[in-house]
Write an enzyme that holds these catalytic residues in place. Structure first.
Site, short mmCIF file in Angstrom:
data_model
loop_
_atom_site.label_atom_id
_atom_site.label_comp_id
_atom_site.label_asym_id
_atom_site.label_seq_id
_atom_site.Cartn_x
_atom_site.Cartn_y
_atom_site.Cartn_z
N CYS A 71 0.84 -1.19 0.00
CA CYS A 71 0.00 0.00 0.00
C CYS A 71 0.88 1.25 0.00
O CYS A 71 1.64 1.48 -0.94
CB CYS A 71 -1.00 -0.03 1.15
SG CYS A 71 -2.35 1.18 0.96
N HIS A 88 -3.72 -4.60 -0.29
CA HIS A 88 -3.31 -5.22 0.98
C HIS A 88 -3.42 -6.74 0.85
O HIS A 88 -4.50 -7.30 1.03
CB HIS A 88 -4.23 -4.75 2.12
CG HIS A 88 -3.99 -3.35 2.55
ND1 HIS A 88 -3.05 -3.02 3.50
CD2 HIS A 88 -4.56 -2.18 2.16
CE1 HIS A 88 -3.05 -1.71 3.68
NE2 HIS A 88 -3.96 -1.18 2.88
N GLU A 95 -2.52 -8.94 2.93
CA GLU A 95 -2.90 -9.53 4.22
C GLU A 95 -4.39 -9.45 4.47
O GLU A 95 -4.92 -10.12 5.37
CB GLU A 95 -2.12 -8.85 5.36
CG GLU A 95 -2.61 -7.48 5.77
CD GLU A 95 -2.17 -6.34 4.86
OE1 GLU A 95 -2.41 -5.17 5.22
OE2 GLU A 95 -1.59 -6.60 3.78
#
Length: 208
Positions: free
Chosen positions: A79, A180, A182
């Protein structure tokens, strides 16, 4: 070990938990001195380009991160962390970035609702060790108001939001995801797994 840089601007624990879930050793780094114990590095980030670079400079991270990138060890920006890899950011005036990839970070064109937030597809345009096994046009989770105007040879994946913008960038040992991973299960976890495997392979080859 995979290090996660703590400079006060990232979702550190969510990245650390995702890597641990995948079976990789990961740790949050609170000082540049800790870089020496890592075999791969993740630079996360949320917020403004200028504030993030000011924090990295204040806490003494900038030159150590450049040196780390030059060492050839795997390096992933996420990001805002991806945006910081570039030469310049235009948020609140012009501010130099880490200069690890050629290009500059600019605001989305007027008329688009920002931030660009939610799930969007990633169209793969160039091979990367991090996208192995990820189908073209898989969905990933984005939250950002600025994007990288990257040199073409650094663009590995693009997305559409009013314009076509680089969503996955990099070359050699330095890569960046505008989304992102994750928070982008399941394909985001595949990307992080690929990163962890790549770190392990590099560790084996380098003999660390």
């Amino acid at each position: 070990m995979i290090g996660i840089v703590d400079y006060g601007r990232g979702n550190l624990r969510s990245v650390e938990k995702a890597l641990e879930k995948l079976g990789f050793e990961a740790g949050i780094l609170r000082s540049p001195d800790e870089l020496k114990k890592t075999d791969g590095l993740i630079l996360p980030g949320v917020g403004a380009f200028a504030d993030a670079m000011e924090a990295l400079n204040r806490e003494g991270w900038v030159q150590p991160l450049r040196d780390y990138a030059g060492s050839g060890r795997p390096f992933l920006g996420i990001c805002l962390g991806m945006q910081l890899l570039f030469e310049m950011g235009e948020e609140h005036g012009e501010h130099p970035g880490l200069g690890l990839l050629p290009g500059r970070v600019v605001k989305f064109p007027a008329g688009l609702k920002i931030p660009h937030m939610g799930w969007n597809t990633l169209r793969l345009v160039r091979e990367s060790p991090l996208t192995a096994g990820i189908p073209d046009n898989s969905y990933f989770y984005f939250v950002h108001s600025y994007y990288a105007q990257a040199d073409e040879d650094c663009i590995a994946g693009v997305s559409e939001y009013g314009i076509t913008f680089p969503a996955f960038t990099g070359r050699d040992n330095i890569w960046g995801a505008q989304f992102h991973p994750e928070k982008s299960s399941p394909w985001g976890l595949v990307m992080l797994k690929n990163f962890g495997k790549w770190v392990g392979e590099h560790e084996h080859i380098s003999g660390n």
